[in-house]
Motif scaffolding. Sequence first.
Motif, mmCIF file in Angstrom:
data_model
loop_
_atom_site.group_PDB
_atom_site.id
_atom_site.type_symbol
_atom_site.label_atom_id
_atom_site.label_comp_id
_atom_site.label_asym_id
_atom_site.label_seq_id
_atom_site.Cartn_x
_atom_site.Cartn_y
_atom_site.Cartn_z
ATOM 1 N N ASP A 135 38.330 39.638 -14.061
ATOM 2 C CA ASP A 135 39.667 40.036 -14.508
ATOM 3 C C ASP A 135 40.163 41.204 -13.665
ATOM 4 O OD1 ASP A 135 40.239 38.244 -16.543
ATOM 5 O OD2 ASP A 135 39.184 39.431 -18.061
ATOM 6 N N PHE A 136 41.427 41.167 -13.320
ATOM 7 C CA PHE A 136 42.090 42.279 -12.631
ATOM 8 C C PHE A 136 42.508 43.289 -13.700
ATOM 9 C CE2 PHE A 136 46.457 43.540 -10.850
ATOM 10 C CZ PHE A 136 45.945 44.659 -10.219
ATOM 11 N N VAL A 137 42.016 44.545 -13.601
ATOM 12 C CA VAL A 137 42.264 45.505 -14.673
ATOM 13 C C VAL A 137 43.032 46.750 -14.248
ATOM 14 C CG1 VAL A 137 40.228 44.746 -15.961
ATOM 15 C CG2 VAL A 137 40.031 46.655 -14.355
ATOM 16 N N GLY A 138 43.149 47.002 -12.934
ATOM 17 C CA GLY A 138 43.867 48.208 -12.544
ATOM 18 C C GLY A 138 44.173 48.268 -11.059
ATOM 19 N N LEU A 139 45.185 49.062 -10.720
ATOM 20 C CA LEU A 139 45.610 49.274 -9.341
ATOM 21 C C LEU A 139 45.560 50.766 -9.047
ATOM 22 C CD1 LEU A 139 46.970 48.229 -6.670
ATOM 23 C CD2 LEU A 139 49.156 48.675 -7.800
ATOM 24 N N VAL A 140 44.867 51.150 -7.988
ATOM 25 C CA VAL A 140 44.795 52.557 -7.604
ATOM 26 C C VAL A 140 46.120 52.978 -6.968
ATOM 27 C CG1 VAL A 140 43.620 54.271 -6.180
ATOM 28 C CG2 VAL A 140 42.304 52.422 -7.259
ATOM 29 N N THR A 147 44.348 58.983 -15.075
ATOM 30 C CA THR A 147 43.532 59.499 -13.978
ATOM 31 C C THR A 147 42.062 59.511 -14.390
ATOM 32 O OG1 THR A 147 43.661 61.827 -14.643
ATOM 33 C CG2 THR A 147 45.418 60.991 -13.203
ATOM 34 N N ILE A 148 41.192 59.478 -13.374
ATOM 35 C CA ILE A 148 39.757 59.597 -13.607
ATOM 36 C C ILE A 148 39.180 60.594 -12.607
ATOM 37 C CG2 ILE A 148 39.541 57.230 -14.460
ATOM 38 C CD1 ILE A 148 38.224 56.590 -11.696
ATOM 39 N N SER A 149 38.012 61.085 -12.903
ATOM 40 C CA SER A 149 37.308 61.986 -11.995
ATOM 41 C C SER A 149 36.343 61.178 -11.134
ATOM 42 C CB SER A 149 36.535 63.037 -12.791
ATOM 43 O OG SER A 149 35.744 63.833 -11.926
ATOM 44 N N THR A 150 36.405 61.363 -9.814
ATOM 45 C CA THR A 150 35.489 60.666 -8.918
ATOM 46 C C THR A 150 35.281 61.464 -7.641
ATOM 47 O OG1 THR A 150 35.162 58.682 -7.541
ATOM 48 C CG2 THR A 150 37.427 59.229 -8.099
ATOM 49 N N GLU A 151 34.025 61.719 -7.316
ATOM 50 C CA GLU A 151 33.696 62.462 -6.104
ATOM 51 C C GLU A 151 34.045 61.655 -4.856
ATOM 52 O OE1 GLU A 151 32.431 65.562 -5.617
ATOM 53 O OE2 GLU A 151 32.586 66.006 -7.756
ATOM 54 N N GLU A 152 33.836 60.341 -4.935
ATOM 55 C CA GLU A 152 34.133 59.474 -3.794
ATOM 56 C C GLU A 152 35.623 59.124 -3.781
ATOM 57 O OE1 GLU A 152 32.232 58.405 -1.285
ATOM 58 O OE2 GLU A 152 30.590 59.640 -2.059
ATOM 59 N N PRO A 153 36.323 59.373 -2.664
ATOM 60 C CA PRO A 153 37.739 59.013 -2.578
ATOM 61 C C PRO A 153 37.952 57.514 -2.814
ATOM 62 C CG PRO A 153 37.112 60.430 -0.748
ATOM 63 C CD PRO A 153 35.837 60.032 -1.432
ATOM 64 N N VAL A 154 39.053 57.193 -3.475
ATOM 65 C CA VAL A 154 39.420 55.796 -3.722
ATOM 66 C C VAL A 154 40.753 55.543 -3.038
ATOM 67 C CG1 VAL A 154 39.687 54.003 -5.464
ATOM 68 C CG2 VAL A 154 38.326 56.023 -5.983
ATOM 69 N N LYS A 169 42.463 64.847 -3.166
ATOM 70 C CA LYS A 169 41.200 65.390 -2.646
ATOM 71 C C LYS A 169 40.835 66.732 -3.275
ATOM 72 C CE LYS A 169 41.554 63.070 1.834
ATOM 73 N NZ LYS A 169 41.640 63.236 3.318
ATOM 74 N N GLU A 170 41.838 67.519 -3.659
ATOM 75 C CA GLU A 170 41.547 68.837 -4.231
ATOM 76 C C GLU A 170 40.955 68.723 -5.636
ATOM 77 O OE1 GLU A 170 44.826 71.485 -4.036
ATOM 78 O OE2 GLU A 170 45.021 71.351 -1.840
ATOM 79 N N SER A 171 41.609 67.932 -6.465
ATOM 80 C CA SER A 171 41.120 67.785 -7.844
ATOM 81 C C SER A 171 40.036 66.721 -7.966
ATOM 82 C CB SER A 171 42.274 67.424 -8.774
ATOM 83 O OG SER A 171 42.803 66.144 -8.441
ATOM 84 N N LYS A 172 39.899 65.915 -6.907
ATOM 85 C CA LYS A 172 38.961 64.801 -6.902
ATOM 86 C C LYS A 172 39.202 63.865 -8.086
ATOM 87 C CE LYS A 172 35.402 67.164 -4.238
ATOM 88 N NZ LYS A 172 33.977 67.572 -4.152
ATOM 89 N N ARG A 173 40.518 63.525 -8.236
ATOM 90 C CA ARG A 173 40.906 62.603 -9.291
ATOM 91 C C ARG A 173 41.721 61.466 -8.704
ATOM 92 N NH1 ARG A 173 39.578 64.321 -14.259
ATOM 93 N NH2 ARG A 173 40.811 62.677 -15.218
ATOM 94 N N ALA A 174 41.457 60.281 -9.200
ATOM 95 C CA ALA A 174 42.207 59.089 -8.783
ATOM 96 C C ALA A 174 43.219 58.729 -9.857
ATOM 97 C CB ALA A 174 41.260 57.921 -8.549
ATOM 98 N N THR A 175 44.422 58.364 -9.428
ATOM 99 C CA THR A 175 45.465 57.907 -10.349
ATOM 100 C C THR A 175 45.500 56.384 -10.324
ATOM 101 O OG1 THR A 175 46.773 59.885 -9.911
ATOM 102 C CG2 THR A 175 47.913 58.023 -10.931
#
Length: 414
Positions: A332-337, A397-404, A342-348
């Motif tokens: 299932d497709f559940v989300g689109l980045v 938003t979520i927290s992630t060390e790895e850039p998305v 990079k500063e907050s290390k959060r993906a929307t």
Amino acid sequence: MDNNRQNVINKKPELLAPAGSMEKGKMALLYGADAIYLGGNKFGLRAFAANFTYAEITEITNFAHKREKKVYVTVNIFAHNEDLSGLPDYLLSLENCGVDALLISDLGIWSIARQTVPNMELHVSTQANSTNWAAVEAWSLLGAARIVLARELSMQEISEIRAKTKAELEVFVHGAMCISYSGRCYLSSYLTGRDGNRGECAQICRWKFNLTEANRPGQEFAVAEDERGTYIMNSKDLCLLPSLPQLIASGVNSLKIEGRMKSMHYVATVVSVYRKAIDNYFASPDRFVVKEEWLAELEKVSHRPYFQGFAAGEENQDSEVYGTSSYLQTHDFVGLVLAYDKESKRATIEQRNRVFADEVLEVLTPQGELNALQLTDIRDEHNVSLNVVNKVQAVFTISTEEPVEPYSLLRRKI
């Protein structure tokens, strides 16, 4: 083999993708399509797609041209007299939008286009049923830059046409097949009043049918031994990925994916697979093999069972799905980045299906890479912590060390 044909074969074919909306068009281009085809608000065969306004056509064309890619617009209805009203002005508007070519099936529309926009490139739609080299040559003499071949051709027939003409050739390689000849069908018009040849197909061929006899009113007979009835016109979906080397060797110029009514997830995924396969072939033709992960990717989108259609020869009883018209898919497709900070290390992320805190999802990037992403520390637009996101297209938003990467797709295995 003459030099002209050898040059065609050595040239990487265009990958052409459907654009049923602005979002789908941009995703197709970002995921590797060389060109997209779309419909305006008139004269196209997808009346129920999110067809483009003039402003939107201009926007997507500029988006494509900045990436050195192309946009084609369908003008491929089978026109009645009343349909021709306003056609010259429409064609001039498309020219002003900067589109690269028009797709036409009706000879009358073709003639008006040649007179109205003589400098525009014209392509012959598959609905023109070009099944032989003489038809291709005839269209070429009328000024066609490209002919989209009928889907009812074998690989050998495609090669024979290529050998006898210098016109550009386009073939369908993936997507839904139609029970009628290259889409020229009157079932929808007859049974529902919605004319498939004027953009309003109700997909009657996917309905469940039983057999009746004129002298036995009210009595139904099952066509096959199945208590649910039978889907006798329910074709499997086309997938020519296994035949990619033969297609390229045949010298076709464009490989076309069907699906203007399909989802963004479908378009991006299928384009990504064929992009990787084409590039992989040209990197090392002698060592090319169809990778299992490519086939697995194609299973993740909504589809009917795959087959190779007429390209492998005549269709037979194994070409149809008799028990159901339901689709298959493994994810299932559940989300689109949307963005990564990079500063907050959060993906929307924009939600497309319900997601839960701490679950691990699969990520498909525009480069075709597959990664894993855990939904850690979900927060809404007000920075409120959430355990689940279940509002349609909610942004979180979520927290992630790895850039998305923006425009990446998030999936969940079913």
